[in-house]
Design a protein around this motif. Structure first.
Motif, PDB file in Angstrom:
ATOM      1  N   ILE A 183     -48.570  76.849  41.940  1.00 22.45           N
ATOM      2  CA  ILE A 183     -50.201  77.820  42.216  1.00 22.45           C
ATOM      3  C   ILE A 183     -50.753  77.915  40.965  1.00 22.45           C
ATOM      4  O   ILE A 183     -51.817  78.043  40.719  1.00 22.45           O
ATOM      5  CB  ILE A 183     -49.777  78.727  42.926  1.00 22.45           C
ATOM      6  CG1 ILE A 183     -49.340  78.337  44.473  1.00 22.45           C
ATOM      7  CG2 ILE A 183     -50.993  79.362  42.854  1.00 22.45           C
ATOM      8  CD1 ILE A 183     -48.877  79.559  45.436  1.00 22.45           C
ATOM      9  N   ILE A 184     -50.004  78.379  39.711  1.00 24.43           N
ATOM     10  CA  ILE A 184     -50.357  78.428  38.998  1.00 24.43           C
ATOM     11  C   ILE A 184     -51.185  76.960  37.838  1.00 24.43           C
ATOM     12  O   ILE A 184     -51.890  77.741  37.243  1.00 24.43           O
ATOM     13  CB  ILE A 184     -49.009  78.880  37.639  1.00 24.43           C
ATOM     14  CG1 ILE A 184     -48.924  80.551  38.265  1.00 24.43           C
ATOM     15  CG2 ILE A 184     -49.672  79.418  36.171  1.00 24.43           C
ATOM     16  CD1 ILE A 184     -47.443  80.835  37.372  1.00 24.43           C
ATOM     17  N   ASN A 185     -50.557  76.181  38.769  1.00 25.77           N
ATOM     18  CA  ASN A 185     -50.714  74.831  37.645  1.00 25.77           C
ATOM     19  C   ASN A 185     -51.780  74.666  38.313  1.00 25.77           C
ATOM     20  O   ASN A 185     -53.145  73.987  37.761  1.00 25.77           O
ATOM     21  CB  ASN A 185     -49.600  73.971  37.343  1.00 25.77           C
ATOM     22  CG  ASN A 185     -49.061  74.072  36.542  1.00 25.77           C
ATOM     23  OD1 ASN A 185     -49.145  74.733  35.650  1.00 25.77           O
ATOM     24  ND2 ASN A 185     -47.565  73.203  36.546  1.00 25.77           N
ATOM     25  N   SER A 186     -52.272  74.597  39.451  1.00 21.10           N
ATOM     26  CA  SER A 186     -53.242  74.537  40.831  1.00 21.10           C
ATOM     27  C   SER A 186     -54.499  75.138  40.712  1.00 21.10           C
ATOM     28  O   SER A 186     -55.616  74.253  40.958  1.00 21.10           O
ATOM     29  CB  SER A 186     -52.791  73.102  41.677  1.00 21.10           C
ATOM     30  OG  SER A 186     -51.937  74.165  42.273  1.00 21.10           O
ATOM     31  N   GLY A 187     -54.591  76.505  40.514  1.00 19.35           N
ATOM     32  CA  GLY A 187     -56.110  77.302  40.694  1.00 19.35           C
ATOM     33  C   GLY A 187     -57.242  77.164  39.376  1.00 19.35           C
ATOM     34  O   GLY A 187     -56.568  76.997  38.362  1.00 19.35           O
ATOM     35  N   PRO A 188     -58.166  76.587  40.091  1.00 22.93           N
ATOM     36  CA  PRO A 188     -58.741  76.572  38.945  1.00 22.93           C
ATOM     37  C   PRO A 188     -59.300  77.595  38.295  1.00 22.93           C
ATOM     38  O   PRO A 188     -59.474  78.710  38.751  1.00 22.93           O
ATOM     39  CB  PRO A 188     -60.171  75.576  39.450  1.00 22.93           C
ATOM     40  CG  PRO A 188     -59.484  75.949  40.900  1.00 22.93           C
ATOM     41  CD  PRO A 188     -58.587  76.131  40.785  1.00 22.93           C
ATOM     42  N   ARG A 189     -59.728  77.257  36.566  1.00 23.26           N
ATOM     43  CA  ARG A 189     -59.609  78.845  35.945  1.00 23.26           C
ATOM     44  C   ARG A 189     -60.752  79.146  35.855  1.00 23.26           C
ATOM     45  O   ARG A 189     -61.336  80.426  35.767  1.00 23.26           O
ATOM     46  CB  ARG A 189     -59.531  78.853  34.615  1.00 23.26           C
ATOM     47  CG  ARG A 189     -58.032  78.978  34.418  1.00 23.26           C
ATOM     48  CD  ARG A 189     -57.190  78.145  33.312  1.00 23.26           C
ATOM     49  NE  ARG A 189     -57.928  77.333  33.363  1.00 23.26           N
ATOM     50  CZ  ARG A 189     -56.700  76.028  32.368  1.00 23.26           C
ATOM     51  NH1 ARG A 189     -55.632  76.821  32.168  1.00 23.26           N
ATOM     52  NH2 ARG A 189     -56.861  74.526  32.577  1.00 23.26           N
ATOM     53  N   GLU A 190     -62.339  77.732  36.072  1.00 23.22           N
ATOM     54  CA  GLU A 190     -63.554  78.099  35.410  1.00 23.22           C
ATOM     55  C   GLU A 190     -64.266  77.352  36.678  1.00 23.22           C
ATOM     56  O   GLU A 190     -63.307  76.138  37.313  1.00 23.22           O
ATOM     57  CB  GLU A 190     -64.058  77.268  34.663  1.00 23.22           C
ATOM     58  CG  GLU A 190     -65.352  78.091  34.436  1.00 23.22           C
ATOM     59  CD  GLU A 190     -65.844  77.409  32.749  1.00 23.22           C
ATOM     60  OE1 GLU A 190     -66.526  78.159  32.421  1.00 23.22           O
ATOM     61  OE2 GLU A 190     -64.994  76.614  32.320  1.00 23.22           O
ATOM     62  N   ASP A 191     -64.891  77.897  37.215  1.00 25.01           N
ATOM     63  CA  ASP A 191     -66.131  77.261  38.856  1.00 25.01           C
ATOM     64  C   ASP A 191     -67.280  76.992  38.178  1.00 25.01           C
ATOM     65  O   ASP A 191     -68.193  78.261  37.761  1.00 25.01           O
ATOM     66  CB  ASP A 191     -65.598  77.521  40.332  1.00 25.01           C
ATOM     67  CG  ASP A 191     -65.663  76.885  41.409  1.00 25.01           C
ATOM     68  OD1 ASP A 191     -66.355  75.466  41.138  1.00 25.01           O
ATOM     69  OD2 ASP A 191     -65.278  77.179  42.826  1.00 25.01           O
ATOM     70  N   SER A 192     -68.412  76.312  38.883  1.00 26.05           N
ATOM     71  CA  SER A 192     -69.650  76.567  39.013  1.00 26.05           C
ATOM     72  C   SER A 192     -70.204  77.105  40.447  1.00 26.05           C
ATOM     73  O   SER A 192     -69.692  76.927  41.483  1.00 26.05           O
ATOM     74  CB  SER A 192     -69.838  74.722  38.796  1.00 26.05           C
ATOM     75  OG  SER A 192     -69.411  74.666  39.315  1.00 26.05           O
ATOM     76  N   THR A 193     -71.236  77.670  40.275  1.00 21.53           N
ATOM     77  CA  THR A 193     -71.893  78.379  41.354  1.00 21.53           C
ATOM     78  C   THR A 193     -73.251  78.001  41.892  1.00 21.53           C
ATOM     79  O   THR A 193     -74.354  78.034  40.130  1.00 21.53           O
ATOM     80  CB  THR A 193     -72.038  80.050  41.319  1.00 21.53           C
ATOM     81  OG1 THR A 193     -72.302  79.815  42.870  1.00 21.53           O
ATOM     82  CG2 THR A 193     -72.325  80.630  40.607  1.00 21.53           C
ATOM     83  N   ARG A 194     -73.853  78.087  43.238  1.00 25.47           N
ATOM     84  CA  ARG A 194     -75.063  76.864  42.926  1.00 25.47           C
ATOM     85  C   ARG A 194     -76.657  78.333  42.609  1.00 25.47           C
ATOM     86  O   ARG A 194     -76.037  79.132  43.789  1.00 25.47           O
ATOM     87  CB  ARG A 194     -75.347  76.807  44.267  1.00 25.47           C
ATOM     88  CG  ARG A 194     -74.363  75.361  44.559  1.00 25.47           C
ATOM     89  CD  ARG A 194     -75.247  74.649  45.030  1.00 25.47           C
ATOM     90  NE  ARG A 194     -76.573  74.297  45.765  1.00 25.47           N
ATOM     91  CZ  ARG A 194     -76.690  74.134  46.725  1.00 25.47           C
ATOM     92  NH1 ARG A 194     -76.435  73.962  48.102  1.00 25.47           N
ATOM     93  NH2 ARG A 194     -78.154  73.601  46.762  1.00 25.47           N
ATOM     94  N   ILE A 195     -77.126  78.062  41.465  1.00 29.25           N
ATOM     95  CA  ILE A 195     -78.428  79.255  41.136  1.00 29.25           C
ATOM     96  C   ILE A 195     -79.777  79.087  41.686  1.00 29.25           C
ATOM     97  O   ILE A 195     -79.950  78.100  40.880  1.00 29.25           O
ATOM     98  CB  ILE A 195     -78.052  79.781  39.826  1.00 29.25           C
ATOM     99  CG1 ILE A 195     -76.981  80.903  40.150  1.00 29.25           C
ATOM    100  CG2 ILE A 195     -79.325  80.626  39.012  1.00 29.25           C
ATOM    101  CD1 ILE A 195     -76.385  81.511  38.677  1.00 29.25           C
ATOM    102  N   GLY A 196     -80.172  79.411  43.470  1.00 30.75           N
ATOM    103  CA  GLY A 196     -81.748  79.332  42.963  1.00 30.75           C
ATOM    104  C   GLY A 196     -82.916  79.994  42.712  1.00 30.75           C
ATOM    105  O   GLY A 196     -82.782  80.845  43.629  1.00 30.75           O
ATOM    106  N   SER A 197     -83.807  79.264  41.899  1.00 36.01           N
ATOM    107  CA  SER A 197     -84.783  80.262  41.899  1.00 36.01           C
ATOM    108  C   SER A 197     -86.431  79.635  41.590  1.00 36.01           C
ATOM    109  O   SER A 197     -85.977  78.651  40.604  1.00 36.01           O
ATOM    110  CB  SER A 197     -84.329  81.181  39.824  1.00 36.01           C
ATOM    111  OG  SER A 197     -84.626  79.959  39.230  1.00 36.01           O
ATOM    112  N   ALA A 198     -86.429  79.875  42.067  1.00 38.75           N
ATOM    113  CA  ALA A 198     -88.511  79.213  41.490  1.00 38.75           C
ATOM    114  C   ALA A 198     -88.407  77.331  42.411  1.00 38.75           C
ATOM    115  O   ALA A 198     -88.474  76.888  41.552  1.00 38.75           O
ATOM    116  CB  ALA A 198     -89.035  79.099  40.412  1.00 38.75           C
ATOM    117  N   GLY A 199     -87.590  77.099  43.196  1.00 39.68           N
ATOM    118  CA  GLY A 199     -87.069  75.538  43.949  1.00 39.68           C
ATOM    119  C   GLY A 199     -86.652  75.063  42.811  1.00 39.68           C
ATOM    120  O   GLY A 199     -86.111  74.157  43.031  1.00 39.68           O
ATOM    121  N   VAL A 200     -85.364  75.387  42.087  1.00 36.61           N
ATOM    122  CA  VAL A 200     -85.359  74.641  40.646  1.00 36.61           C
ATOM    123  C   VAL A 200     -83.884  75.299  41.093  1.00 36.61           C
ATOM    124  O   VAL A 200     -82.920  76.473  41.342  1.00 36.61           O
ATOM    125  CB  VAL A 200     -85.371  74.884  39.804  1.00 36.61           C
ATOM    126  CG1 VAL A 200     -84.762  74.437  38.702  1.00 36.61           C
ATOM    127  CG2 VAL A 200     -86.930  74.812  39.228  1.00 36.61           C
TER     128      VAL A 200
END
Length: 127
Positions: free
Chosen positions: A39-56
């Protein structure tokens, strides 16, 4: 998971029991400790989230909370073992044991480790 496997707690418990016994036989270590390492080894430390602003819509890198790291690690390992046991002679317990042992060793044969590296790589690109 599909509806055919909903609400089968006994089956899930049996699979986990078999898995822990297999891990003990294969590694001669405390299976719970191996699981914790995985569990310690396979949990991602960093992820990306979607941020939508002004259609981008752009991806923004974010840190992962400790609780979500644990949940995601378990989810990735379960998904990996489910995929590897599908249309395969090996039982889900054997696949799960292999997955957990590989993840605990940090080996790239593990589905969870591969996914984690991929998630972190995408996040790094989106910083």
């Amino acid at each position: 998971s599909t509806q055919s496997t909903w609400g089968k707690k006994l089956m899930a418990c049996r699979i986990v029991k078999h898995t822990l016994e297999l891990i003990h036989v294969l590694t001669d270590q405390n299976p719970v400790q191996v699981l914790v390492d995985a569990i310690i080894n396979s949990g991602p430390r960093e992820d990306s989230t979607r941020i939508g602003s002004a259609g981008v819509v752009r991806r923004q890198a974010v840190d992962v909370s400790p609780f979500r790291r644990v949940n995601q690690a378990l989810y990735l390992m379960a998904q990996g073992s489910r995929e590897s046991s599908f249309r395969n002679i090996k039982t889900i317990a054997e696949c799960l044991a292999d997955e957990i042992i590989n993840a605990a060793r940090g080996s790239s044969n593990s589905y969870a480790i591969k996914k984690k590296d991929e998630i972190e790589r995408v996040a790094k690109a989106n910083r």
